[in-house]
Design a protein around this motif. Structure first.
Motif, mmCIF file in Angstrom:
data_model
loop_
_atom_site.group_PDB
_atom_site.id
_atom_site.type_symbol
_atom_site.label_atom_id
_atom_site.label_comp_id
_atom_site.label_asym_id
_atom_site.label_seq_id
_atom_site.Cartn_x
_atom_site.Cartn_y
_atom_site.Cartn_z
ATOM 1 N N SER A 1 42.900 47.962 40.038
ATOM 2 C CA SER A 1 42.880 46.601 39.515
ATOM 3 C C SER A 1 43.127 46.617 38.015
ATOM 4 O O SER A 1 42.802 47.595 37.337
ATOM 5 C CB SER A 1 41.521 45.943 39.806
ATOM 6 N N PRO A 2 43.666 45.528 37.455
ATOM 7 C CA PRO A 2 43.945 45.496 36.023
ATOM 8 C C PRO A 2 42.696 45.720 35.170
ATOM 9 O O PRO A 2 42.729 46.471 34.204
ATOM 10 C CB PRO A 2 44.520 44.093 35.807
ATOM 11 N N ALA A 3 41.597 45.060 35.524
ATOM 12 C CA ALA A 3 40.393 45.189 34.707
ATOM 13 C C ALA A 3 39.856 46.610 34.735
ATOM 14 O O ALA A 3 39.441 47.168 33.714
ATOM 15 C CB ALA A 3 39.325 44.208 35.209
ATOM 16 N N ASN B 1 51.520 39.594 38.190
ATOM 17 C CA ASN B 1 51.900 38.651 37.139
ATOM 18 C C ASN B 1 52.314 39.319 35.835
ATOM 19 O O ASN B 1 52.663 38.624 34.880
ATOM 20 C CB ASN B 1 50.735 37.695 36.843
ATOM 21 N N THR C 1 51.420 43.145 45.813
ATOM 22 C CA THR C 1 50.126 42.618 45.359
ATOM 23 C C THR C 1 49.247 43.671 44.700
ATOM 24 O O THR C 1 48.288 43.326 44.020
ATOM 25 C CB THR C 1 49.354 42.018 46.546
ATOM 26 N N GLY D 1 52.176 44.633 37.848
ATOM 27 C CA GLY D 1 51.226 43.878 38.654
ATOM 28 C C GLY D 1 51.836 42.570 39.116
ATOM 29 O O GLY D 1 52.970 42.229 38.755
ATOM 30 N N PRO E 1 44.665 43.477 31.450
ATOM 31 C CA PRO E 1 43.869 42.328 31.909
ATOM 32 C C PRO E 1 44.627 41.009 31.957
ATOM 33 O O PRO E 1 44.194 40.073 32.632
ATOM 34 C CB PRO E 1 42.718 42.271 30.883
ATOM 35 N N PRO F 1 48.571 46.438 41.909
ATOM 36 C CA PRO F 1 49.090 46.913 40.618
ATOM 37 C C PRO F 1 49.434 48.400 40.664
ATOM 38 O O PRO F 1 48.818 49.172 41.404
ATOM 39 C CB PRO F 1 47.930 46.649 39.651
ATOM 40 N N ASP G 1 47.109 40.440 33.553
ATOM 41 C CA ASP G 1 47.583 40.270 34.917
ATOM 42 C C ASP G 1 46.711 39.290 35.699
ATOM 43 O O ASP G 1 47.156 38.683 36.668
ATOM 44 C CB ASP G 1 47.602 41.631 35.625
ATOM 45 N N GLU G 2 45.471 39.159 35.277
ATOM 46 C CA GLU G 2 44.537 38.286 35.988
ATOM 47 C C GLU G 2 44.358 36.935 35.300
ATOM 48 O O GLU G 2 43.553 36.122 35.730
ATOM 49 C CB GLU G 2 43.180 38.993 36.122
ATOM 50 N N GLU G 3 45.086 36.706 34.219
ATOM 51 C CA GLU G 3 44.975 35.447 33.493
ATOM 52 C C GLU G 3 45.759 34.342 34.210
ATOM 53 O O GLU G 3 46.837 34.577 34.736
ATOM 54 C CB GLU G 3 45.514 35.600 32.065
ATOM 55 N N ASP G 4 45.209 33.142 34.201
ATOM 56 C CA ASP G 4 45.893 31.970 34.742
ATOM 57 C C ASP G 4 46.293 31.113 33.549
ATOM 58 O O ASP G 4 45.468 30.406 32.967
ATOM 59 C CB ASP G 4 44.962 31.201 35.681
#
Length: 476
Positions: A272-274, A30, A250, A28, A57, A252, A59-62
Protein backbone atom coordinates in the motif's frame (compact mmCIF):
# COMPACT_ATOMS: atom_id res chain seq x y z
CA UNK A 1 -17.18 8.37 -18.50
CA UNK A 2 -14.94 7.47 -15.57
CA UNK A 3 -11.38 6.43 -16.33
CA UNK A 4 -8.84 4.28 -14.56
CA UNK A 5 -5.23 3.21 -15.12
CA UNK A 6 -3.77 -0.12 -16.07
CA UNK A 7 -0.03 0.02 -15.38
CA UNK A 8 3.25 -1.83 -14.96
CA UNK A 9 6.61 -0.79 -13.48
CA UNK A 10 9.95 -2.46 -14.18
CA UNK A 11 13.58 -1.73 -13.30
CA UNK A 12 16.97 -3.29 -13.98
CA UNK A 13 20.52 -2.63 -12.79
CA UNK A 14 21.79 -2.40 -16.37
CA UNK A 15 25.09 -3.63 -17.80
CA UNK A 16 27.40 -0.91 -16.48
CA UNK A 17 29.75 -1.05 -13.50
CA UNK A 18 27.17 0.12 -10.99
CA UNK A 19 26.74 -2.19 -8.02
CA UNK A 20 23.36 -0.77 -6.97
CA UNK A 21 20.23 0.50 -8.63
CA UNK A 22 19.80 4.24 -8.09
CA UNK A 23 16.46 4.47 -9.93
CA UNK A 24 13.14 4.22 -8.09
CA UNK A 25 9.66 3.74 -9.50
CA UNK A 26 6.14 3.69 -8.07
CA UNK A 27 2.92 2.92 -9.95
CA UNK A 28 -0.48 3.00 -8.28
CA UNK A 29 -4.14 3.44 -9.23
CA UNK A 30 -3.85 7.25 -9.10
CA UNK A 31 -0.11 7.95 -9.04
CA UNK A 32 2.97 7.28 -11.17
CA UNK A 33 6.43 8.31 -9.93
CA UNK A 34 9.86 7.79 -11.48
CA UNK A 35 13.05 9.08 -9.86
CA UNK A 36 16.60 8.62 -11.17
CA UNK A 37 19.14 9.11 -8.39
CA UNK A 38 22.33 10.88 -9.35
CA UNK A 39 25.00 8.22 -9.63
CA UNK A 40 27.73 10.82 -9.80
CA UNK A 41 26.80 11.81 -6.26
CA UNK A 42 26.78 9.91 -3.02
CA UNK A 43 23.66 7.91 -2.24
CA UNK A 44 21.60 8.54 -5.36
CA UNK A 45 19.57 5.46 -4.43
CA UNK A 46 18.72 7.06 -1.08
CA UNK A 47 17.58 10.27 -2.79
CA UNK A 48 15.30 8.52 -5.26
CA UNK A 49 13.85 6.28 -2.52
CA UNK A 50 13.13 9.24 -0.26
CA UNK A 51 11.35 11.09 -3.06
CA UNK A 52 9.18 8.11 -3.92
CA UNK A 53 8.46 7.57 -0.23
CA UNK A 54 7.32 11.17 0.19
CA UNK A 55 5.11 11.14 -2.92
CA UNK A 56 3.56 7.66 -2.53
CA UNK A 57 0.80 8.74 -0.07
CA UNK A 58 -0.64 10.97 -2.81
CA UNK A 59 -1.97 7.77 -4.37
CA UNK A 60 -4.65 7.73 -1.70
CA UNK A 61 -5.55 11.42 -1.94
CA UNK A 62 -8.96 12.44 -3.32
CA UNK A 63 -8.25 15.75 -5.04
CA UNK A 64 -9.90 17.99 -7.59
CA UNK A 65 -8.19 19.23 -10.74
CA UNK A 66 -7.68 22.64 -9.12
CA UNK A 67 -5.94 21.06 -6.15
CA UNK A 68 -3.72 18.63 -8.05
CA UNK A 69 -0.86 20.91 -9.18
CA UNK A 70 -0.50 22.72 -5.82
CA UNK A 71 -0.57 19.34 -4.08
CA UNK A 72 2.24 18.01 -6.29
CA UNK A 73 4.32 21.14 -5.74
CA UNK A 74 3.82 20.95 -1.99
CA UNK A 75 4.80 17.27 -1.90
CA UNK A 76 7.91 17.87 -4.00
CA UNK A 77 8.99 20.77 -1.79
CA UNK A 78 8.53 18.52 1.24
CA UNK A 79 10.60 15.80 -0.42
CA UNK A 80 13.32 18.31 -1.25
CA UNK A 81 13.35 19.52 2.35
CA UNK A 82 13.83 15.96 3.52
CA UNK A 83 16.82 15.59 1.23
CA UNK A 84 18.33 18.69 2.83
CA UNK A 85 17.67 17.38 6.33
CA UNK A 86 19.12 13.96 5.53
CA UNK A 87 22.31 15.47 4.10
CA UNK A 88 22.75 17.69 7.15
CA UNK A 89 22.35 14.72 9.48
CA UNK A 90 24.56 12.35 7.49
CA UNK A 91 27.62 13.69 5.70
CA UNK A 92 27.85 10.48 3.65
CA UNK A 93 24.72 11.62 1.81
CA UNK A 94 26.09 15.06 0.89
CA UNK A 95 25.59 15.89 -2.77
CA UNK A 96 22.86 13.37 -3.49
CA UNK A 97 20.13 14.26 -5.93
CA UNK A 98 17.50 12.81 -8.23
CA UNK A 99 15.38 13.54 -11.27
CA UNK A 100 11.64 13.20 -10.73
CA UNK A 101 8.57 12.67 -12.90
CA UNK A 102 5.21 12.34 -11.15
CA UNK A 103 1.73 12.01 -12.64
CA UNK A 104 -1.37 12.25 -10.42
CA UNK A 105 -4.80 11.25 -11.70
CA UNK A 106 -7.66 13.53 -10.69
CA UNK A 107 -10.97 12.56 -12.27
CA UNK A 108 -10.37 12.43 -16.02
CA UNK A 109 -7.26 14.59 -15.88
CA UNK A 110 -3.59 13.94 -15.19
CA UNK A 111 -1.49 16.47 -13.30
CA UNK A 112 2.24 16.18 -13.97
CA UNK A 113 5.40 17.58 -12.40
CA UNK A 114 8.84 17.03 -13.89
CA UNK A 115 12.42 18.00 -13.09
CA UNK A 116 15.58 16.60 -14.69
CA UNK A 117 16.17 14.59 -17.85
CA UNK A 118 14.04 11.53 -17.19
CA UNK A 119 11.33 11.51 -19.85
CA UNK A 120 7.61 10.98 -20.27
CA UNK A 121 6.01 10.02 -23.60
CA UNK A 122 2.37 9.79 -24.65
CA UNK A 123 0.82 7.65 -27.38
CA UNK A 124 -2.58 8.98 -28.47
CA UNK A 125 -3.99 7.48 -31.63
CA UNK A 126 -1.34 7.78 -34.33
CA UNK A 127 0.69 10.38 -32.47
CA UNK A 128 3.62 9.49 -30.23
CA UNK A 129 5.22 12.48 -28.50
CA UNK A 130 7.56 13.40 -25.69
CA UNK A 131 5.53 15.40 -23.17
CA UNK A 132 8.44 16.47 -20.98
CA UNK A 133 11.29 18.79 -21.86
CA UNK A 134 14.74 17.83 -20.64
CA UNK A 135 16.35 20.13 -18.14
CA UNK A 136 19.76 19.60 -19.71
CA UNK A 137 22.67 21.58 -21.09
CA UNK A 138 22.26 20.30 -24.66
CA UNK A 139 18.52 21.06 -24.58
CA UNK A 140 19.44 24.61 -23.67
CA UNK A 141 21.82 24.75 -26.65
CA UNK A 142 19.06 23.39 -28.91
CA UNK A 143 16.62 26.02 -27.63
CA UNK A 144 19.17 28.74 -28.34
CA UNK A 145 19.72 27.41 -31.86
CA UNK A 146 23.40 26.74 -31.21
CA UNK A 147 23.23 23.04 -32.09
CA UNK A 148 20.76 20.76 -33.87
CA UNK A 149 18.96 17.87 -32.24
CA UNK A 150 21.16 15.49 -34.21
CA UNK A 151 24.32 17.20 -32.92
CA UNK A 152 22.99 16.98 -29.37
CA UNK A 153 23.36 13.20 -29.43
CA UNK A 154 27.14 13.52 -29.82
CA UNK A 155 27.83 16.69 -27.84
CA UNK A 156 30.56 16.26 -25.19
CA UNK A 157 28.28 17.84 -22.59
CA UNK A 158 25.19 15.90 -23.61
CA UNK A 159 24.84 14.26 -20.22
CA UNK A 160 24.81 17.42 -18.11
CA UNK A 161 21.46 18.27 -16.56
CA UNK A 162 20.66 21.77 -15.34
CA UNK A 163 17.88 21.14 -12.85
CA UNK A 164 17.18 18.24 -10.48
CA UNK A 165 16.08 17.62 -6.91
CA UNK A 166 19.11 18.34 -4.72
CA UNK A 167 17.64 19.90 -1.59
CA UNK A 168 18.27 23.41 -2.91
CA UNK A 169 15.42 25.97 -2.61
CA UNK A 170 15.47 26.74 -6.35
CA UNK A 171 14.84 23.14 -7.44
CA UNK A 172 11.51 23.97 -9.08
CA UNK A 173 9.75 21.43 -11.34
CA UNK A 174 7.74 22.11 -14.48
CA UNK A 175 4.03 21.35 -14.02
CA UNK A 176 1.11 20.74 -16.38
CA UNK A 177 -2.45 19.43 -16.43
CA UNK A 178 -3.83 17.44 -19.34
CA UNK A 179 -7.02 15.63 -20.28
CA UNK A 180 -6.72 11.85 -20.28
CA UNK A 181 -8.55 9.89 -22.96
CA UNK A 182 -9.36 6.21 -23.02
CA UNK A 183 -6.69 4.44 -25.04
CA UNK A 184 -3.89 6.85 -24.14
CA UNK A 185 -0.64 5.17 -23.22
CA UNK A 186 2.04 6.87 -21.15
CA UNK A 187 5.67 5.86 -20.74
CA UNK A 188 7.87 7.23 -17.98
CA UNK A 189 11.53 6.24 -18.26
CA UNK A 190 14.97 6.95 -16.88
CA UNK A 191 17.77 7.78 -19.29
CA UNK A 192 18.98 4.20 -19.11
CA UNK A 193 16.33 3.65 -21.78
CA UNK A 194 16.15 6.96 -23.66
CA UNK A 195 19.93 7.41 -23.97
CA UNK A 196 20.47 3.95 -25.44
CA UNK A 197 17.30 3.21 -27.40
CA UNK A 198 16.01 5.47 -30.16
CA UNK A 199 12.63 7.19 -29.95
CA UNK A 200 11.40 5.27 -33.00
CA UNK A 201 12.10 1.94 -31.30
CA UNK A 202 10.48 3.11 -28.06
CA UNK A 203 7.40 4.19 -30.01
CA UNK A 204 7.16 0.83 -31.74
CA UNK A 205 7.28 -0.99 -28.40
CA UNK A 206 4.65 1.20 -26.75
CA UNK A 207 2.39 1.07 -29.81
CA UNK A 208 2.51 -2.67 -30.50
CA UNK A 209 2.51 -4.13 -26.97
CA UNK A 210 -0.77 -5.74 -26.00
CA UNK A 211 -0.53 -4.67 -22.36
CA UNK A 212 1.46 -2.18 -20.27
CA UNK A 213 3.28 -5.11 -18.66
CA UNK A 214 4.37 -6.40 -22.06
CA UNK A 215 5.56 -2.92 -23.07
CA UNK A 216 7.51 -2.45 -19.84
CA UNK A 217 9.18 -5.86 -20.12
CA UNK A 218 10.06 -5.20 -23.74
CA UNK A 219 11.61 -1.80 -22.93
CA UNK A 220 13.90 -3.40 -20.35
CA UNK A 221 14.80 -6.20 -22.77
CA UNK A 222 15.68 -3.83 -25.62
CA UNK A 223 17.69 -1.52 -23.34
CA UNK A 224 19.79 -4.49 -22.22
CA UNK A 225 20.28 -5.59 -25.82
CA UNK A 226 21.48 -2.06 -26.54
CA UNK A 227 24.09 -2.61 -23.79
CA UNK A 228 22.72 0.13 -21.56
CA UNK A 229 25.40 1.19 -19.11
CA UNK A 230 22.86 2.80 -16.84
CA UNK A 231 20.16 1.64 -14.50
CA UNK A 232 16.99 1.45 -16.57
CA UNK A 233 13.50 1.97 -15.14
CA UNK A 234 10.18 2.26 -16.96
CA UNK A 235 6.55 2.76 -16.01
CA UNK A 236 3.89 2.15 -18.65
CA UNK A 237 0.28 3.17 -17.96
CA UNK A 238 -2.81 2.89 -20.15
CA UNK A 239 -6.03 4.85 -19.66
CA UNK A 240 -9.03 2.48 -19.61
CA UNK A 241 -12.77 2.73 -19.02
CA UNK A 242 -13.25 2.19 -15.28
CA UNK A 243 -16.41 0.21 -16.02
CA UNK A 244 -15.19 -1.53 -19.17
CA UNK A 245 -13.84 -4.98 -19.93
CA UNK A 246 -10.18 -3.96 -19.59
CA UNK A 247 -9.75 -4.25 -15.86
CA UNK A 248 -7.59 -1.52 -14.29
CA UNK A 249 -4.65 -2.35 -12.07
CA UNK A 250 -5.36 -1.90 -8.38
CA UNK A 251 -2.21 -3.10 -6.57
CA UNK A 252 0.61 -0.52 -6.26
CA UNK A 253 4.01 -1.53 -7.62
CA UNK A 254 7.40 -0.36 -6.36
CA UNK A 255 10.64 -1.07 -8.22
CA UNK A 256 14.31 -0.14 -8.24
CA UNK A 257 16.07 1.34 -5.22
CA UNK A 258 12.73 1.94 -3.49
CA UNK A 259 12.15 -1.81 -3.61
CA UNK A 260 15.78 -2.81 -3.19
CA UNK A 261 15.00 -5.82 -1.01
CA UNK A 262 14.08 -7.48 -4.30
CA UNK A 263 17.68 -7.25 -5.50
CA UNK A 264 18.26 -8.19 -9.11
CA UNK A 265 14.57 -8.62 -9.93
CA UNK A 266 12.39 -6.47 -12.14
CA UNK A 267 9.06 -7.78 -10.86
CA UNK A 268 7.02 -5.16 -9.04
CA UNK A 269 6.49 -5.30 -5.29
CA UNK A 270 2.83 -4.96 -4.24
CA UNK A 271 2.23 -2.86 -1.10
CA UNK A 272 0.00 0.00 0.00
CA UNK A 273 1.17 3.59 -0.57
CA UNK A 274 1.09 4.52 3.11
CA UNK A 275 3.00 1.42 4.18
CA UNK A 276 5.61 1.85 1.49
CA UNK A 277 6.08 5.52 2.31
CA UNK A 278 6.75 4.71 5.96
CA UNK A 279 9.11 1.89 5.06
CA UNK A 280 11.05 3.98 2.57
CA UNK A 281 11.39 6.82 5.06
CA UNK A 282 12.92 4.50 7.66
CA UNK A 283 15.22 2.82 5.18
CA UNK A 284 16.46 6.03 3.60
CA UNK A 285 17.25 7.75 6.88
CA UNK A 286 18.69 4.70 8.60
CA UNK A 287 15.95 4.51 11.22
CA UNK A 288 14.34 1.23 12.20
CA UNK A 289 11.09 0.23 13.85
CA UNK A 290 11.54 -3.17 15.41
CA UNK A 291 7.91 -3.37 16.53
CA UNK A 292 6.43 -2.86 13.07
CA UNK A 293 6.41 -6.22 11.28
CA UNK A 294 3.46 -5.28 9.07
CA UNK A 295 5.80 -3.58 6.63
CA UNK A 296 7.69 -6.71 5.67
CA UNK A 297 7.90 -7.41 1.99
CA UNK A 298 6.61 -10.69 0.67
CA UNK A 299 10.03 -12.30 0.30
CA UNK A 300 10.80 -11.65 3.99
CA UNK A 301 7.80 -13.55 5.31
CA UNK A 302 9.45 -16.93 4.86
CA UNK A 303 12.25 -16.04 7.25
CA UNK A 304 12.17 -17.72 10.60
CA UNK A 305 11.81 -15.67 13.77
CA UNK A 306 15.37 -16.58 14.68
CA UNK A 307 16.75 -15.21 11.42
CA UNK A 308 14.87 -11.97 11.99
CA UNK A 309 16.36 -11.60 15.46
CA UNK A 310 19.86 -12.32 14.17
CA UNK A 311 19.38 -9.81 11.38
CA UNK A 312 18.29 -7.11 13.80
CA UNK A 313 21.24 -7.78 16.12
CA UNK A 314 23.66 -7.57 13.20
CA UNK A 315 22.01 -4.36 12.04
CA UNK A 316 22.42 -2.86 15.50
CA UNK A 317 26.10 -3.80 15.52
CA UNK A 318 26.62 -2.28 12.10
CA UNK A 319 24.93 0.96 13.17
CA UNK A 320 27.10 1.12 16.29
CA UNK A 321 30.21 0.62 14.16
CA UNK A 322 29.13 3.35 11.77
CA UNK A 323 28.49 5.78 14.61
CA UNK A 324 31.87 4.98 16.15
CA UNK A 325 33.91 5.17 12.98
CA UNK A 326 31.72 7.46 10.94
CA UNK A 327 34.08 10.42 11.10
CA UNK A 328 37.08 8.51 9.81
CA UNK A 329 34.96 6.61 7.27
CA UNK A 330 33.59 9.86 5.87
CA UNK A 331 37.11 11.28 5.53
CA UNK A 332 38.44 8.06 3.96
CA UNK A 333 35.52 8.03 1.51
CA UNK A 334 36.18 11.64 0.54
CA UNK A 335 39.78 10.85 -0.38
CA UNK A 336 38.59 8.35 -2.97
CA UNK A 337 36.55 11.00 -4.80
CA UNK A 338 37.70 13.22 -7.67
CA UNK A 339 36.36 16.35 -9.31
CA UNK A 340 37.36 18.83 -12.00
CA UNK A 341 37.61 22.52 -11.13
CA UNK A 342 39.64 25.67 -11.86
CA UNK A 343 43.13 26.22 -10.48
CA UNK A 344 45.12 29.35 -11.34
CA UNK A 345 43.00 29.87 -14.43
CA UNK A 346 43.42 26.36 -15.75
CA UNK A 347 41.30 23.23 -15.63
CA UNK A 348 42.61 20.93 -12.92
CA UNK A 349 41.80 17.63 -11.25
CA UNK A 350 41.28 17.61 -7.49
CA UNK A 351 41.18 14.64 -5.18
CA UNK A 352 38.58 14.73 -2.40
CA UNK A 353 35.25 16.55 -2.23
CA UNK A 354 34.59 20.23 -2.86
CA UNK A 355 33.67 20.94 0.74
CA UNK A 356 35.54 21.74 3.95
CA UNK A 357 34.67 20.83 7.52
CA UNK A 358 35.72 23.80 9.63
CA UNK A 359 39.49 24.16 9.21
CA UNK A 360 39.81 20.72 7.60
CA UNK A 361 40.18 20.80 3.81
CA UNK A 362 38.70 17.72 2.16
CA UNK A 363 40.42 18.12 -1.20
CA UNK A 364 43.82 18.77 -2.72
CA UNK A 365 45.19 19.38 -6.21
CA UNK A 366 45.91 16.15 -8.04
CA UNK A 367 47.10 17.60 -11.34
CA UNK A 368 46.73 20.72 -13.47
CA UNK A 369 46.01 20.54 -17.21
CA UNK A 370 47.03 22.81 -20.07
CA UNK A 371 43.39 23.81 -20.68
CA UNK A 372 42.73 27.46 -19.89
CA UNK A 373 39.32 28.17 -18.40
CA UNK A 374 39.10 31.37 -20.44
CA UNK A 375 39.29 29.34 -23.67
CA UNK A 376 36.02 27.60 -22.84
CA UNK A 377 32.53 28.94 -23.66
CA UNK A 378 31.17 31.03 -20.80
CA UNK A 379 28.52 28.45 -19.88
CA UNK A 380 31.13 25.71 -19.68
CA UNK A 381 33.32 28.03 -17.61
CA UNK A 382 30.45 28.13 -15.15
CA UNK A 383 30.43 24.34 -15.01
CA UNK A 384 34.14 24.24 -14.20
CA UNK A 385 33.75 27.04 -11.68
CA UNK A 386 31.09 25.08 -9.83
CA UNK A 387 33.18 21.87 -10.04
CA UNK A 388 32.46 18.78 -12.11
CA UNK A 389 32.31 15.53 -10.16
CA UNK A 390 34.06 12.43 -11.47
CA UNK A 391 33.64 8.77 -10.70
CA UNK A 392 37.38 8.13 -10.39
CA UNK A 393 40.71 9.49 -11.63
CA UNK A 394 40.31 7.97 -15.09
CA UNK A 395 36.87 9.50 -15.41
CA UNK A 396 38.24 12.90 -14.31
CA UNK A 397 40.91 12.70 -17.02
CA UNK A 398 38.23 11.83 -19.56
CA UNK A 399 36.29 14.93 -18.59
CA UNK A 400 39.43 17.08 -18.88
CA UNK A 401 40.00 15.65 -22.37
CA UNK A 402 36.41 16.59 -23.31
CA UNK A 403 36.99 20.13 -22.02
CA UNK A 404 40.27 20.30 -23.98
CA UNK A 405 38.36 19.38 -27.14
CA UNK A 406 35.83 22.12 -26.43
CA UNK A 407 38.61 24.67 -25.82
CA UNK A 408 40.36 23.71 -29.06
CA UNK A 409 37.09 24.09 -30.93
CA UNK A 410 36.65 27.59 -29.55
CA UNK A 411 40.25 28.50 -30.39
CA UNK A 412 39.74 27.33 -33.96
CA UNK A 413 36.53 29.34 -34.28
CA UNK A 414 38.31 32.39 -32.89
CA UNK A 415 40.98 32.10 -35.61
CA UNK A 416 38.28 32.18 -38.28
CA UNK A 417 36.55 35.14 -36.65
CA UNK A 418 33.54 33.06 -35.60
CA UNK A 419 32.38 33.52 -32.00
CA UNK A 420 32.26 30.39 -29.85
CA UNK A 421 28.79 30.79 -28.45
CA UNK A 422 28.89 33.31 -25.65
CA UNK A 423 32.20 35.18 -25.43
CA UNK A 424 34.35 33.92 -22.56
CA UNK A 425 34.68 36.20 -19.59
CA UNK A 426 38.12 37.12 -18.24
CA UNK A 427 39.46 34.62 -15.78
CA UNK A 428 40.72 36.01 -12.46
CA UNK A 429 44.49 36.01 -12.20
CA UNK A 430 44.30 33.88 -9.13
CA UNK A 431 41.91 31.07 -8.42
CA UNK A 432 41.89 29.28 -5.07
CA UNK A 433 43.67 25.96 -5.33
CA UNK A 434 40.84 24.31 -3.45
CA UNK A 435 37.12 24.61 -4.09
CA UNK A 436 34.93 26.79 -1.85
CA UNK A 437 34.19 25.52 1.61
CA UNK A 438 30.48 25.40 1.02
CA UNK A 439 28.59 23.35 -1.48
CA UNK A 440 27.73 25.32 -4.64
CA UNK A 441 24.11 26.20 -5.14
CA UNK A 442 24.24 24.88 -8.67
CA UNK A 443 26.69 21.95 -8.71
CA UNK A 444 27.55 20.49 -12.08
CA UNK A 445 28.28 16.83 -12.49
CA UNK A 446 28.70 15.47 -16.02
CA UNK A 447 27.49 11.92 -16.15
CA UNK A 448 30.20 9.55 -17.37
CA UNK A 449 29.45 8.00 -20.72
CA UNK A 450 29.87 4.56 -19.26
CA UNK A 451 27.57 4.90 -16.28
CA UNK A 452 24.22 6.29 -15.49
CA UNK A 453 24.82 8.89 -12.85
CA UNK A 454 22.47 9.57 -11.48
CA UNK A 455 22.06 19.67 -8.87
CA UNK A 456 17.32 26.88 -14.76
CA UNK A 457 18.18 27.43 -18.12
CA UNK A 458 19.99 30.68 -17.38
CA UNK A 459 22.31 29.22 -14.74
CA UNK A 460 25.35 27.00 -15.27
CA UNK A 461 24.68 23.28 -15.48
CA UNK A 462 24.59 21.73 -12.10
CA UNK A 463 24.29 17.95 -12.14
CA UNK A 464 25.09 15.30 -14.63
CA UNK A 465 23.30 12.14 -15.47
CA UNK A 466 24.40 9.16 -17.38
CA UNK A 467 24.38 8.54 -21.04
CA UNK A 468 26.49 6.79 -23.57
CA UNK A 469 26.93 5.44 -27.04
CA UNK A 470 25.26 2.41 -28.48
CA UNK A 471 21.73 3.68 -28.95
CA UNK A 472 19.40 1.68 -31.12
CA UNK A 473 17.83 3.84 -33.81
CA UNK A 474 17.52 7.59 -33.46
CA UNK A 475 18.78 9.17 -30.25
CA UNK A 476 15.80 10.36 -28.28
Amino acid sequence: MAIALRYAARSDLGLGPKSRNEDSGYAGPNLLVLADGMGGHAAGDVASSMIVGELAPLDEEDVTADQAIPLLEEALHAANAKLTKAMRENSDLAGMGSTTIVMLRTGNKLAMAHIGDSRAFMLRGDTFSQITKDHSFVQQLIDEGRISREEAGHHPQRSVVTRVMTGQPDDEPDTSLREAKIGDRFLLCSDGLSDFVGADVIEEIVREARTPAEAADRCIEVALKASTRDNVTVIVAEVVDADGDDLPTTVPQVVGAAGRRMRGRTRAIPTSPAEKAAALSRQATGRSDADDDSLELAEDRTRSRRSKIVTRILAALVIAAILGGGGYAAWAWSQKQYFVAADAGRVAIFRGVSQDIGPITLSHLESQSDVRVSDLPVDVQGSVGNTISARDLADARTKVDALRTEAQRCQHLAQTGTPCGTSPTPTPSTVPSTPPSTAPTTPTVPRPSTTAPKPTTTTPPRVAAAGGPGAIGEVA
